[in-house]
Design a protein around this motif. Structure first.
Motif, PDB file in Angstrom:
ATOM      1  N   THR A  17      16.109  35.714 109.423  1.00  0.00           N
ATOM      2  CA  THR A  17      17.373  36.398 109.683  1.00  0.00           C
ATOM      3  C   THR A  17      17.324  37.830 109.176  1.00  0.00           C
ATOM      4  OG1 THR A  17      18.559  34.290 109.482  1.00  0.00           O
ATOM      5  CG2 THR A  17      19.858  36.311 109.292  1.00  0.00           C
ATOM      6  N   TYR A  18      16.759  38.023 108.001  1.00  0.00           N
ATOM      7  CA  TYR A  18      16.641  39.373 107.448  1.00  0.00           C
ATOM      8  C   TYR A  18      15.775  40.256 108.337  1.00  0.00           C
ATOM      9  CZ  TYR A  18      19.009  39.709 102.953  1.00  0.00           C
ATOM     10  OH  TYR A  18      19.963  39.827 101.974  1.00  0.00           O
ATOM     11  N   TRP A  19      14.657  39.700 108.811  1.00  0.00           N
ATOM     12  CA  TRP A  19      13.766  40.491 109.674  1.00  0.00           C
ATOM     13  C   TRP A  19      14.487  40.908 110.958  1.00  0.00           C
ATOM     14  CZ3 TRP A  19      12.061  39.034 114.602  1.00  0.00           C
ATOM     15  CH2 TRP A  19      11.170  39.942 115.193  1.00  0.00           C
ATOM     16  N   ALA A  20      15.199  39.976 111.574  1.00  0.00           N
ATOM     17  CA  ALA A  20      15.938  40.307 112.800  1.00  0.00           C
ATOM     18  C   ALA A  20      17.027  41.331 112.504  1.00  0.00           C
ATOM     19  CB  ALA A  20      16.538  39.038 113.399  1.00  0.00           C
ATOM     20  N   PHE A  21      17.668  41.183 111.382  1.00  0.00           N
ATOM     21  CA  PHE A  21      18.758  42.084 111.011  1.00  0.00           C
ATOM     22  C   PHE A  21      18.266  43.520 110.831  1.00  0.00           C
ATOM     23  CE2 PHE A  21      21.204  43.763 107.234  1.00  0.00           C
ATOM     24  CZ  PHE A  21      22.282  44.217 107.974  1.00  0.00           C
ATOM     25  N   VAL A  22      17.202  43.700 110.049  1.00  0.00           N
ATOM     26  CA  VAL A  22      16.707  45.064 109.801  1.00  0.00           C
ATOM     27  C   VAL A  22      16.105  45.666 111.066  1.00  0.00           C
ATOM     28  CG1 VAL A  22      16.329  44.592 107.355  1.00  0.00           C
ATOM     29  CG2 VAL A  22      14.458  44.229 108.968  1.00  0.00           C
ATOM     30  N   THR A  23      15.533  44.833 111.929  1.00  0.00           N
ATOM     31  CA  THR A  23      14.986  45.349 113.185  1.00  0.00           C
ATOM     32  C   THR A  23      16.097  45.858 114.090  1.00  0.00           C
ATOM     33  OG1 THR A  23      13.109  43.805 113.054  1.00  0.00           O
ATOM     34  CG2 THR A  23      13.598  44.773 115.203  1.00  0.00           C
ATOM     35  N   ILE A  24      17.173  45.093 114.184  1.00  0.00           N
ATOM     36  CA  ILE A  24      18.314  45.526 114.998  1.00  0.00           C
ATOM     37  C   ILE A  24      18.906  46.816 114.438  1.00  0.00           C
ATOM     38  CG2 ILE A  24      20.665  44.928 115.683  1.00  0.00           C
ATOM     39  CD1 ILE A  24      19.743  42.016 115.825  1.00  0.00           C
ATOM     40  N   LEU A  25      18.990  46.922 113.116  1.00  0.00           N
ATOM     41  CA  LEU A  25      19.497  48.143 112.494  1.00  0.00           C
ATOM     42  C   LEU A  25      18.647  49.348 112.890  1.00  0.00           C
ATOM     43  CD1 LEU A  25      20.548  47.414 108.784  1.00  0.00           C
ATOM     44  CD2 LEU A  25      21.978  48.102 110.700  1.00  0.00           C
ATOM     45  N   PHE A  26      17.344  49.194 112.791  1.00  0.00           N
ATOM     46  CA  PHE A  26      16.436  50.298 113.106  1.00  0.00           C
ATOM     47  C   PHE A  26      16.602  50.731 114.562  1.00  0.00           C
ATOM     48  CE2 PHE A  26      12.406  51.889 114.742  1.00  0.00           C
ATOM     49  CZ  PHE A  26      12.090  52.870 113.808  1.00  0.00           C
ATOM     50  N   VAL A  27      16.620  49.768 115.478  1.00  0.00           N
ATOM     51  CA  VAL A  27      16.702  50.083 116.903  1.00  0.00           C
ATOM     52  C   VAL A  27      18.044  50.747 117.229  1.00  0.00           C
ATOM     53  CG1 VAL A  27      16.778  49.096 119.217  1.00  0.00           C
ATOM     54  CG2 VAL A  27      15.085  48.278 117.567  1.00  0.00           C
ATOM     55  N   LEU A  28      19.125  50.212 116.690  1.00  0.00           N
ATOM     56  CA  LEU A  28      20.451  50.745 117.004  1.00  0.00           C
ATOM     57  C   LEU A  28      20.610  52.185 116.539  1.00  0.00           C
ATOM     58  CD1 LEU A  28      22.875  47.760 116.256  1.00  0.00           C
ATOM     59  CD2 LEU A  28      22.202  48.675 118.474  1.00  0.00           C
ATOM     60  N   PHE A  29      20.163  52.480 115.352  1.00  0.00           N
ATOM     61  CA  PHE A  29      20.340  53.835 114.842  1.00  0.00           C
ATOM     62  C   PHE A  29      19.405  54.827 115.525  1.00  0.00           C
ATOM     63  CE2 PHE A  29      22.602  51.799 111.358  1.00  0.00           C
ATOM     64  CZ  PHE A  29      23.633  52.704 111.151  1.00  0.00           C
ATOM     65  N   ARG A  30      18.210  54.392 115.909  1.00  0.00           N
ATOM     66  CA  ARG A  30      17.314  55.301 116.613  1.00  0.00           C
ATOM     67  C   ARG A  30      17.779  55.522 118.052  1.00  0.00           C
ATOM     68  NH1 ARG A  30      15.963  55.560 112.022  1.00  0.00           N
ATOM     69  NH2 ARG A  30      13.917  56.209 111.234  1.00  0.00           N
ATOM     70  N   ALA A  31      18.488  54.542 118.614  1.00  0.00           N
ATOM     71  CA  ALA A  31      18.974  54.684 119.986  1.00  0.00           C
ATOM     72  C   ALA A  31      20.335  55.364 120.058  1.00  0.00           C
ATOM     73  CB  ALA A  31      19.054  53.308 120.654  1.00  0.00           C
TER      74      ALA A  31
END
Length: 325
Positions: A17-31
């Motif tokens: 869950t943590y891995w998915a969470f931080v990945t979504i954070l990274f993608v959302l802010f870069r996009a």
């Protein structure tokens, strides 16, 4: 599946869950739209200076390289360097994080203790004036916006009676040298009273009304009638048997509301000028400060993830009927 295997599986799910969470954070802010470099660009800045600024911020690397560096920083306990403050994100957020956690954590503890207690009594005394008045109070609390409640409390206790401060976390000029002087001083508690009252009043309604509804179902169960027939005192039947079997839905709601409260602390922090994470989160997003914004969202999301994990473990203790398979 035994207890140990169940806990081990939940810990594994926690990491996923943590891995998915931080990945979504990274993608959302870069996009997200916006350019963080724009806040550093001055009139007449050359192309070379702009490229150097981008390189210093680490934004000239491919996205997968930035992602790997971001994960590496998290694994070492670092959130990177703030674009806006030019300081490590953790050094800035650690104080604001504790400010928000202590404020909203205290409000939630009071809200749930009072809510569970009064919700239990509302269910026990169904059909009486006490129940009707309690439901009215709960509905008013749930429908009153936090900013409105805060303004009303400020008007009464600060501007009219003058017995509580109107905002801030401490008096101007107060010495802050250690953790104890910051959070264990009477001045801190004095300034925290009004914002805690605001949050507690708003979040009290959910456990109160939910506990009341659950109690109505539990009180119809046969084992409650058996306990009454055994001659047990009324308070023992209520708190030792009815409440314990009614509190399970509250455990799940605590995990959800905790994250909502931490994330929604912006309103209370704004009304009372409280230096917490909510205000910092909004300002970081406005400035496209990726490291700071992701740091605030990471800490807030962590509260939700950890609280859900603890809620699952609490079910094992509260309800022996839980099956691990």
């Amino acid at each position: 599946m035994g207890l140990r295997e169940y806990i081990a599986r939940r810990i594994g799910q926690l990491f996923v869950t943590y891995w998915a969470f931080v990945t979504i954070l990274f993608v959302l802010f870069r996009a997200a739209p916006g350019d963080p470099v724009s806040m550093f660009v001055t009139q007449g800045m050359s192309a070379e200076a702009r490229e150097e600024t981008i390189a210093n911020l680490g934004l000239n690397e491919p996205l997968y390289v930035q992602y790997v560096e971001y994960i590496g920083q998290l694994l070492t306990g670092s959130f990177g360097t703030s674009f806006r403050y030019r300081e490590p994100v953790w050094d800035i957020l650690v104080v604001k994080f504790w400010n928000t956690i202590l404020l909203m954590g205290t409000a939630l503890v009071i809200a749930y203790v009072v809510g569970i207690l009064f919700g239990s009594l509302l269910g026990w005394y169904r059909g009486r004036t006490f129940e009707k008045g309690g439901i009215l109070v709960g509905l008013v609390a749930r429908s009153s916006p936090e900013f409105w409640t805060g303004i009303v409390l400020l008007s009464i206790f600060s501007f009219w009676l003058g017995i509580l401060p109107s905002g801030g976390m401490r008096a101007v000029g107060a010495d802050i040298d250690t953790f104890a002087s910051r959070y264990l001083a009477w001045d801190f508690v004095y300034h925290m009273v009004l914002p805690v009252m605001t949050g507690a009043f708003y979040y009290m309604a959910t456990p109160m009304l939910l506990m009341r509804n659950t109690m109505l179902d539990v009180l119809k169960a046969d084992f409650i009638e058996i306990k009454k027939a055994e001659g047990l005192p009324e308070h023992r039947v209520l708190f030792h048997h009815a409440v314990r079997n009614s509190v399970l839905p509250i455990v799940t709601v605590v995990a959800i509301v905790s994250g909502t409260a931490i994330g929604g602390s912006l309103v209370i922090e704004t009304v009372f000028n409280w230096p917490g994470m909510g205000r910092e989160m909004v300002e970081s997003v406005n400035y496209n400060d990726y490291p700071m914004a992701m740091g605030t969202f990471f800490l807030m999301g962590s509260v939700v993830i950890v609280m859900n994990f603890l809620a699952d473990l609490a079910y094992i203790y509260l309800d022996p009927r839980v099956q691990y398979d």
